[in-house]
Write a protein that holds these residues in place. Structure first.
Motif, PDB file in Angstrom:
ATOM      1  N   UNK A  15       9.272  -1.891   9.056  1.00  0.00           N
ATOM      2  CA  UNK A  15      10.390  -1.549   9.930  1.00  0.00           C
ATOM      3  C   UNK A  15      10.627  -0.054  10.024  1.00  0.00           C
ATOM      4  N   UNK A  16      10.232   0.691   8.995  1.00  0.00           N
ATOM      5  CA  UNK A  16      10.586   2.107   8.942  1.00  0.00           C
ATOM      6  C   UNK A  16       9.431   3.044   9.290  1.00  0.00           C
ATOM      7  N   UNK A  17       8.240   2.731   8.841  1.00  0.00           N
ATOM      8  CA  UNK A  17       7.132   3.664   8.976  1.00  0.00           C
ATOM      9  C   UNK A  17       5.850   2.940   9.349  1.00  0.00           C
ATOM     10  N   UNK A  18       4.908   3.726   9.845  1.00  0.00           N
ATOM     11  CA  UNK A  18       3.534   3.273   9.929  1.00  0.00           C
ATOM     12  C   UNK A  18       2.847   3.746   8.661  1.00  0.00           C
ATOM     13  N   UNK A  27     -10.564   1.968  -8.553  1.00  0.00           N
ATOM     14  CA  UNK A  27      -9.646   0.987  -9.159  1.00  0.00           C
ATOM     15  C   UNK A  27      -8.201   1.126  -8.682  1.00  0.00           C
ATOM     16  N   UNK A  28      -7.941   2.008  -7.730  1.00  0.00           N
ATOM     17  CA  UNK A  28      -6.572   2.222  -7.278  1.00  0.00           C
ATOM     18  C   UNK A  28      -6.399   1.873  -5.804  1.00  0.00           C
ATOM     19  N   UNK A  29      -5.119   1.743  -5.406  1.00  0.00           N
ATOM     20  CA  UNK A  29      -4.727   1.698  -4.001  1.00  0.00           C
ATOM     21  C   UNK A  29      -3.929   2.963  -3.719  1.00  0.00           C
ATOM     22  N   UNK A  30      -3.980   3.421  -2.479  1.00  0.00           N
ATOM     23  CA  UNK A  30      -3.147   4.547  -2.071  1.00  0.00           C
ATOM     24  C   UNK A  30      -2.421   4.196  -0.777  1.00  0.00           C
ATOM     25  N   UNK A  31      -1.190   4.667  -0.672  1.00  0.00           N
ATOM     26  CA  UNK A  31      -0.387   4.492   0.531  1.00  0.00           C
ATOM     27  C   UNK A  31      -0.274   5.824   1.245  1.00  0.00           C
ATOM     28  N   UNK A  32      -0.477   5.784   2.571  1.00  0.00           N
ATOM     29  CA  UNK A  32      -0.486   6.990   3.398  1.00  0.00           C
ATOM     30  C   UNK A  32       0.507   6.819   4.549  1.00  0.00           C
ATOM     31  N   UNK A  33       1.347   7.790   4.777  1.00  0.00           N
ATOM     32  CA  UNK A  33       2.266   7.772   5.908  1.00  0.00           C
ATOM     33  C   UNK A  33       1.627   8.445   7.117  1.00  0.00           C
TER      34      UNK A  33
END
Length: 283
Positions: A15-18, A27-33
């Motif tokens: 609802x707020x961002x793409x 072994x990691x995940x990353x979130x990108x705005x």
């Protein structure tokens, strides 16, 4: 930010961002705005803002919850991890905040989050995860099984074996209920779990000549799928006929992924380092 390992990607629209969620062999995940477009000659800015940790081995697959509030990932450690991408620092999933430096220059602050829960049951690498409904996750594994998980309880309510390593999985078709999967043979298999008393495929298509690496249902059609294969071909399928509607032969090496794009096009990537788009496909 550069990641020096292979990366898998899922688009998260909340609802707020793409947000783009990526999973890596590190072994990691990353979130990108995804920032606002500045101008025609300056593309949208993408910046990493959170690192998610929960696996002990390379991450092989990733999928977003339909609401965009969570993501899940499948790993070589045989587990599926679930993460809340909207959690704030005060909600308890943040384990640290780091300010990284390189060549003496400050880099942006990134928070680090941990998995909210872990789904355990597969015995080999979880090669594909799909999150088609709010409380339901499907997974496929090299252990030859496809499982359906209840997000709230963490239990699997469906466990199917096909006798082959499974590389790819998607949910769609009639009432978004059919399971399509491909793996270590040339056969695309489709199951209908609503049919009582049997777990045999309701459709099997075998026009490829090598392993199937990707399968995707068309979002607006009950009948159409696209597959990619190590034989270098992308094929379009209609459940109402036994043969592919079209064969796309633009790659010169293994095709590693394929998906529908803008409803009447197919986009694919291969080991030949090419990204190919085929347009004007009648569906």
């Amino acid at each position: 930010m550069l990641i020096d390992k292979a990366v898998f990607c899922s688009i998260v629209q909340n609802a707020d961002d793409q947000i783009v969620a990526t999973a890596s062999k590190d072994r990691t995940l990353r979130l990108w705005k995804i920032g606002a477009e500045q101008s025609l000659d300056q593309p949208k800015r993408i910046s990493a803002f959170k690192i998610l940790r929960g696996h002990t081995a390379a991450v092989q697959s990733i999928a977003a919850q339909p609401s965009g509030d969570m993501v899940c990932s499948g790993s070589w450690d045989c587990t599926i991890s679930l993460y809340n991408i909207n959690a704030s620092d005060s909600e308890g999933d943040i384990v640290s905040v780091k300010k990284r430096r390189k060549d003496g220059e400050d880099r942006e602050i990134q928070s680090e989050g941990e998995a909210l829960s872990t789904l355990v049951g597969h015995t080999q690498c979880v090669s594909s995860v799909v999150w088609p409904q709010h409380e339901t996750i499907y997974s496929a594994s090299w252990d030859h099984s496809i499982r359906r998980w209840d997000v709230e309880t963490g239990k699997n309510s469906l466990n199917m074996f096909c006798g082959k390593v499974i590389n790819c999985l998607d949910i769609g078709g009639e009432s978004s209920a059919l399971i399509a999967a491909g793996g270590s043979d040339p056969i695309l298999r489709i199951w209908d779990p609503r049919k009582p008393g049997t777990l045999s495929p309701v459709f099997q298509f075998s026009s490829h000549n090598s392993w199937i690496s990707s399968c995707k249902w068309h979002k607006k059609s009950w009948f159409h799928l696209v597959t990619a294969s190590y034989d270098g071909k992308v094929m379009l399928w209609d459940l109402r006929t036994a043969w592919p509607l079209a064969v796309i032969d633009t790659h010169k090496d293994k095709v590693l992924c394929a998906d529908w794009w803008k409803d009447d096009s197919v986009i694919s990537g291969g080991a030949d380092s090419k990204l190919c788009i085929s347009s004007g496909i009648p569906v």
